[in-house]
Design an enzyme around this catalytic site. Structure first.
Site, mmCIF file in Angstrom:
data_model
loop_
_atom_site.group_PDB
_atom_site.id
_atom_site.type_symbol
_atom_site.label_atom_id
_atom_site.label_comp_id
_atom_site.label_asym_id
_atom_site.label_seq_id
_atom_site.Cartn_x
_atom_site.Cartn_y
_atom_site.Cartn_z
ATOM 1 N N CYS A 1 19.484 -7.574 -40.072
ATOM 2 C CA CYS A 1 19.479 -8.959 -40.544
ATOM 3 C C CYS A 1 18.407 -9.169 -41.617
ATOM 4 O O CYS A 1 18.511 -8.620 -42.704
ATOM 5 C CB CYS A 1 19.331 -9.907 -39.353
ATOM 6 S SG CYS A 1 19.834 -11.600 -39.718
ATOM 7 N N HIS B 1 23.244 -8.211 -35.063
ATOM 8 C CA HIS B 1 22.328 -8.187 -33.925
ATOM 9 C C HIS B 1 23.047 -7.606 -32.714
ATOM 10 O O HIS B 1 24.261 -7.720 -32.583
ATOM 11 C CB HIS B 1 21.842 -9.594 -33.587
ATOM 12 C CG HIS B 1 20.936 -10.192 -34.614
ATOM 13 N ND1 HIS B 1 19.640 -9.766 -34.807
ATOM 14 C CD2 HIS B 1 21.144 -11.190 -35.517
ATOM 15 C CE1 HIS B 1 19.083 -10.478 -35.762
ATOM 16 N NE2 HIS B 1 19.965 -11.343 -36.217
#
Length: 481
Positions: free
Chosen positions: A330, A427
């Site tokens: 991310c 994630h």
């Protein structure tokens, strides 16, 4: 509303509220009761994405699992994600509303309470029991006005409260009595009992203190929970450093950014018997290792600057020169590109920052956040993967023509031509056994053994429930409602 609501509040942060709620939820589920978790307001940078594309605190996702439920935005209607020392992104019913300074949010609380009560009402229509987690302490004098996280909520829905304190930190009798004394008369009456958490040793030596507490407060001690060694459940926010290991075959390093988010991405690695994962903080040099993982962050540009202030960019350069691997997740993935642009001041001051330049792409932060669960395969077809995306960045550039993942609706991530550097927006990428083994082999573990992280979580939830059945007066808890 026919549902019964019980609220767990703590004398301090990290007193054990999240774990106790998860345990009670699992106890009730095992008894065949319909139960759901609820946290009116959560302040955390560990979050989860629900099936409907909303964002909630990670702890509520774990508690939902304890209930045998998929997480839902109604389980955590207000989520605050700090992006500075005095401000946070405010998320209502799973969607980002805006960034607010603390004073602005204080004025917004009345409207936030409406969202809280709406979610609680909807849960009450679906489940027979609602187990609620408070936030921090109910006795924070400066936060009492307009409170929606603790007694303000309990008073609004007229529910009983139990108070938990962590004896391992010391001072629990002062914590219990001090908390009660600082509450209003009606709030004091709402507290129906105390729970002592993380006790070690001979409980006989504690009994005189428990007797004094009951006599002084005229409230019962509902149980003493023993210290559960090696109990692992995903943390709400605090980074745990405890690890129990066998033969170490791979060493991983994660630099801790000022706004590190979703560090639960690394829980499966930290629990892996043959992996050593170390969090490295401010002022420390990144030590020799096999893999450096740049984690997510709530403020990518600020933490890029933090990374350089600590000379971690030079450590990474040296690490790669000696043949090591680097991965970004991310915000950490965004750092691996050429630049990060924030023209709309999404995460902080508007502006641009140079990235580390290991992957040829740039990222521009957008007002609309991407929130979705995702599943698919590594682009080489060697393993499947599941996870979730939470990011405001939109990345473009040649590096994305060599993606890491095929997630069906879209491709994700990138991998360098020499195979030393890769990144992904996903994630939870290490939670899936196949994906974890595939990435560990890429990092240098030739024979990554099978390790079932999901089974570990289920085992620990049942272990926690077993402990609560023995150490708490569950029947008394049920009668409170």
């Amino acid at each position: 509303m026919t549902a019964k609501t019980l609220m767990v509040q703590g004398c301090t942060s990290d007193a054990g509220k999240s774990v106790l709620v998860a345990g009670i939820c699992r106890v009730l589920k095992r008894r065949g009761l319909s139960v759901a978790p609820f946290k009116p307001q959560n302040m955390a940078l560990n979050s989860a994405v629900t099936a409907e594309g909303g964002e909630i605190g990670r702890a509520q996702a774990v508690q939902a699992r304890a209930c045998g439920l998929a997480p839902h935005t109604d389980m955590n209607p207000v989520l605050l994600k700090p992006n500075s020392d005095s401000g946070a992104q405010v998320i209502i019913h799973g969607k980002a509303l805006s960034n607010m300074e603390a004073a602005d949010y204080h004025d917004y609380k009345k409207r936030a309470m409406n969202a809280v009560l709406d979610s609680h009402y909807r849960l009450c229509q679906q489940y027979d029991w609602i187990i609620v987690e408070g936030a921090g302490s109910p006795a924070e004098i400066n936060l009492r006005e307009g409170d929606i996280a603790n007694m303000g909520f309990a008073e609004a829905v007229d529910c009983p409260v139990i108070l938990i304190a962590d004896i391992d930190r010391g001072g629990i009798f002062a914590h219990f009595i001090g908390t009660v004394v600082l509450l209003s008369q009606t709030e004091q009456q709402r507290i129906k009992g105390f729970v002592v958490n993380r006790f070690r040793g001979d409980i006989g030596l504690l009994q005189s203190g428990l007797d004094w507490l009951e006599e002084r407060s005229q409230k019962p001690v509902l149980g003493v929970i023993p210290y559960l060694h090696d109990l692992h459940l995903e943390a709400e926010d605090a980074i745990s450093t405890a690890q129990q290991k066998g033969e170490i075959k791979l060493k991983l390093i994660v630099p801790v950014f000022t706004r590190i988010s979703n560090h639960t991405d690394f829980d499966a690695l930290r629990q892996h018997p043959n992996v050593s994962l170390e969090f490295i903080g401010k002022g420390q040099t990144l030590p020799p290792c096999d893999l450096i993982i740049l984690p997510g962050t709530k403020n990518t540009r600020q933490d890029l600057a933090f990374l350089r202030e600590n000379s971690w960019d030079k450590d990474i350069e040296k690490h790669l020169r000696y043949g090591g691997k680097v991965m970004g997740i991310c915000g950490g993935f965004q750092m691996l590109g050429n630049a990060v642009h924030d023209p709309f001041a999404i995460e902080g001051e508007a502006g641009s920052s140079a990235g580390l330049g290991y992957l040829d792409f740039e990222t521009t932060l957008q007002a609309e956040k991407t929130l979705r669960q995702a599943s698919g395969n590594f682009i080489d077809g060697q393993a499947c993967v599941t996870g979730y995306e939470i990011h405001a960045g939109e990345s473009t550039g040649p590096a994305l023509n060599d993606p890491l993942l095929d997630l069906g609706s879209h491709k994700d991530g990138a991998i360098s031509a020499d195979g030393q550097v890769l990144g992904s927006y996903l994630h939870g990428i290490f939670d899936h056994s196949e994906a974890r083994e595939h990435l560990l082999k890429w990092a240098g573990m030739s024979d990554a053994p099978d390790f079932n992280y999901d089974a570990l979580i289920e085992t620990n939830l049942d272990r926690l429930a077993d402990c609560l059945e023995q150490s708490l007066d569950i029947e008394a808890l049920l009668e409170l409602c």
